[in-house]
Design an enzyme around this catalytic site. Sequence first.
Site, PDB file in Angstrom:
ATOM      1  N   GLY A 267      46.097  55.851  -3.909  1.00 20.05           N
ATOM      2  CA  GLY A 267      44.920  55.008  -3.667  1.00 20.05           C
ATOM      3  C   GLY A 267      45.278  53.631  -3.136  1.00 20.05           C
TER       4      GLY A 267
ATOM      5  N   GLY B 249      53.778  55.156  -9.067  1.00 21.89           N
ATOM      6  CA  GLY B 249      53.579  54.924 -10.498  1.00 21.89           C
ATOM      7  C   GLY B 249      52.810  56.068 -11.129  1.00 21.89           C
TER       8      GLY B 249
ATOM      9  N   ASP C  18      49.105  58.169 -20.896  1.00 22.86           N
ATOM     10  CA  ASP C  18      48.567  57.378 -22.000  1.00 22.86           C
ATOM     11  C   ASP C  18      48.461  58.172 -23.307  1.00 22.86           C
ATOM     12  OD1 ASP C  18      48.311  55.672 -19.891  1.00 22.86           O
ATOM     13  OD2 ASP C  18      46.143  55.444 -20.009  1.00 22.86           O
TER      14      ASP C  18
ATOM     15  N   GLY D 191      47.319  52.243 -26.157  1.00 20.10           N
ATOM     16  CA  GLY D 191      47.618  53.582 -25.608  1.00 20.10           C
ATOM     17  C   GLY D 191      48.556  53.578 -24.416  1.00 20.10           C
ATOM     18  N   GLN D 192      49.113  52.402 -24.076  1.00 19.34           N
ATOM     19  CA  GLN D 192      49.985  52.340 -22.897  1.00 19.34           C
ATOM     20  C   GLN D 192      51.302  51.619 -23.208  1.00 19.34           C
ATOM     21  OE1 GLN D 192      47.847  50.728 -19.465  1.00 19.34           O
ATOM     22  NE2 GLN D 192      47.462  52.828 -18.772  1.00 19.34           N
TER      23      GLN D 192
ATOM     24  N   TYR E 217      53.779  52.568 -20.378  1.00 19.03           N
ATOM     25  CA  TYR E 217      53.424  51.986 -19.071  1.00 19.03           C
ATOM     26  C   TYR E 217      53.572  50.457 -19.095  1.00 19.03           C
ATOM     27  CZ  TYR E 217      50.314  51.185 -14.988  1.00 19.03           C
ATOM     28  OH  TYR E 217      49.764  50.806 -13.780  1.00 19.03           O
TER      29      TYR E 217
HETATM   30  P1  NAD Z   1      47.856  56.791  -7.383  1.00 14.04           P
HETATM   31  O1  NAD Z   1      48.120  57.810  -8.429  1.00 14.04           O
HETATM   32  O2  NAD Z   1      46.715  56.974  -6.461  1.00 14.04           O
HETATM   33  O3  NAD Z   1      49.177  56.539  -6.512  1.00 14.04           O
HETATM   34  C1  NAD Z   1      50.480  56.623  -7.022  1.00 14.04           C
HETATM   35  C2  NAD Z   1      51.303  57.472  -6.079  1.00 14.04           C
HETATM   36  O4  NAD Z   1      52.657  57.524  -6.569  1.00 14.04           O
HETATM   37  C3  NAD Z   1      50.788  58.906  -6.001  1.00 14.04           C
HETATM   38  O5  NAD Z   1      50.692  59.298  -4.672  1.00 14.04           O
HETATM   39  C4  NAD Z   1      51.867  59.675  -6.747  1.00 14.04           C
HETATM   40  O6  NAD Z   1      52.016  61.008  -6.374  1.00 14.04           O
HETATM   41  C5  NAD Z   1      53.096  58.850  -6.409  1.00 14.04           C
HETATM   42  N1  NAD Z   1      54.207  59.186  -7.299  1.00 14.04           N
HETATM   43  C6  NAD Z   1      54.134  59.441  -8.628  1.00 14.04           C
HETATM   44  N2  NAD Z   1      55.342  59.768  -9.083  1.00 14.04           N
HETATM   45  C7  NAD Z   1      56.193  59.722  -8.034  1.00 14.04           C
HETATM   46  C8  NAD Z   1      57.580  59.966  -7.881  1.00 14.04           C
HETATM   47  N3  NAD Z   1      58.347  60.335  -8.917  1.00 14.04           N
HETATM   48  N4  NAD Z   1      58.135  59.843  -6.654  1.00 14.04           N
HETATM   49  C9  NAD Z   1      57.375  59.491  -5.586  1.00 14.04           C
HETATM   50  N5  NAD Z   1      56.049  59.244  -5.671  1.00 14.04           N
HETATM   51  C10 NAD Z   1      55.471  59.354  -6.884  1.00 14.04           C
HETATM   52  O7  NAD Z   1      47.720  55.407  -8.163  1.00 14.04           O
HETATM   53  P2  NAD Z   1      47.270  53.975  -7.639  1.00 14.04           P
HETATM   54  O8  NAD Z   1      46.108  53.591  -8.438  1.00 14.04           O
HETATM   55  O9  NAD Z   1      47.198  53.908  -6.152  1.00 14.04           O
HETATM   56  O10 NAD Z   1      48.510  53.108  -8.156  1.00 14.04           O
HETATM   57  C11 NAD Z   1      49.517  52.597  -7.299  1.00 14.04           C
HETATM   58  C12 NAD Z   1      50.360  51.613  -8.107  1.00 14.04           C
HETATM   59  O11 NAD Z   1      49.517  50.558  -8.575  1.00 14.04           O
HETATM   60  C13 NAD Z   1      50.991  52.242  -9.340  1.00 14.04           C
HETATM   61  O12 NAD Z   1      52.289  51.720  -9.516  1.00 14.04           O
HETATM   62  C14 NAD Z   1      50.067  51.801 -10.467  1.00 14.04           C
HETATM   63  O13 NAD Z   1      50.747  51.743 -11.684  1.00 14.04           O
HETATM   64  C15 NAD Z   1      49.646  50.432  -9.978  1.00 14.04           C
HETATM   65  N6  NAD Z   1      48.366  49.953 -10.535  1.00 14.04           N
HETATM   66  C16 NAD Z   1      47.188  50.601 -10.315  1.00 14.04           C
HETATM   67  C17 NAD Z   1      45.994  50.083 -10.829  1.00 14.04           C
HETATM   68  C18 NAD Z   1      44.637  50.739 -10.608  1.00 14.04           C
HETATM   69  O14 NAD Z   1      43.630  50.251 -11.152  1.00 14.04           O
HETATM   70  N7  NAD Z   1      44.537  51.778  -9.814  1.00 14.04           N
HETATM   71  C19 NAD Z   1      46.035  48.922 -11.590  1.00 14.04           C
HETATM   72  C20 NAD Z   1      47.240  48.286 -11.799  1.00 14.04           C
HETATM   73  C21 NAD Z   1      48.414  48.804 -11.260  1.00 14.04           C
END
Ligand code: NAD
Length: 246
Positions: free
Chosen positions: A13, A90, A94, A149-150, A153
């Site tokens: 995303g 990421g 949880d 719960g995290q 993380y």
């Molecule tokens: P998402 O799940 O849409 O994207 C994460 C991507 O990482 C996915 O495409 C997933 O397949 C990939 N991935 C997971 N494990 C992997 C691995 N071992 N090797 C390669 N790729 C891998 O999540 P997002 O919401 O787009 O989050 C992106 C980043 O932002 C993450 O690090 C997340 O922790 C952080 N984040 C997200 C939010 C939120 O509200 N969405 C808030 C704070 C932080």
Amino acid sequence: MARIALLTGGIGGIGTAICVRLARSGHTLVANCHPSEIATAESWQQARAAEGLMIPVIAADVASFADCARMVREIDERFGPVDVLVNCAGITRDKTFKKMEPAQWEAVIDVNLNGVFNVTRQVWEGMLERGFGRIINISSVNGQRGQFGQADYSAAKASMQGFTMSLAQEGAAKGVTVNTVSPGYIETAMTLAMDEGIRNSIISGIPMRRMGRPEEVAAAVAFLASDESAYITGANIQVNGGLFMH
Ligand code: NAD
């Protein structure tokens, strides 16, 4: 010459918004995805092509040092050395701590923290030698304030900032900056799928009374990737609508 940017978790995303933003700002972009996502990556590439962006996707598991070494060698051969690395891959698993199993803890640390080491280690020396580099680590507000719960993380995301500040000191005199971006609640498939009641109660606790957009995270990343941010290193930019101020 266009700078080469590698984005892990590039088809997720937030990753997608960062890809689009960096590609539009003139970077040669390579998106990484997990090996299990290859089929999704194809339709993702088609969607980007329809927007006029040709973005190669390379699968590699960031939790594997050897796989990351192979990915970066392939990028070196096909495109050249990586100038900008965005560590965005990421996962969450949880569970309240009394129910947390070692496998959940290890999976979250392996991807969110060890993954940052595994990829950064492959590009670091080249950046120092060439006298330019940008490392941008995507953390989370929950790494700063903790979250029920995290424990897994939050521990991984908080550690990212210690890593960022240490590496920033090693890269500072060599033109390599290292920074963290910590998003709050962002509108992605995950947060949009939440029960409406939970979503609304989260939103009511955010001073801006809305979730963030992936493009708003991408804007902070694009700034840190640019020449304009040359004097900023070891910093953490919070993109959280005022949810946590530090
Ligand atoms: P998402 O799940 O849409 O994207 C994460 C991507 O990482 C996915 O495409 C997933 O397949 C990939 N991935 C997971 N494990 C992997 C691995 N071992 N090797 C390669 N790729 C891998 O999540 P997002 O919401 O787009 O989050 C992106 C980043 O932002 C993450 O690090 C997340 O922790 C952080 N984040 C997200 C939010 C939120 O509200 N969405 C808030 C704070 C932080």
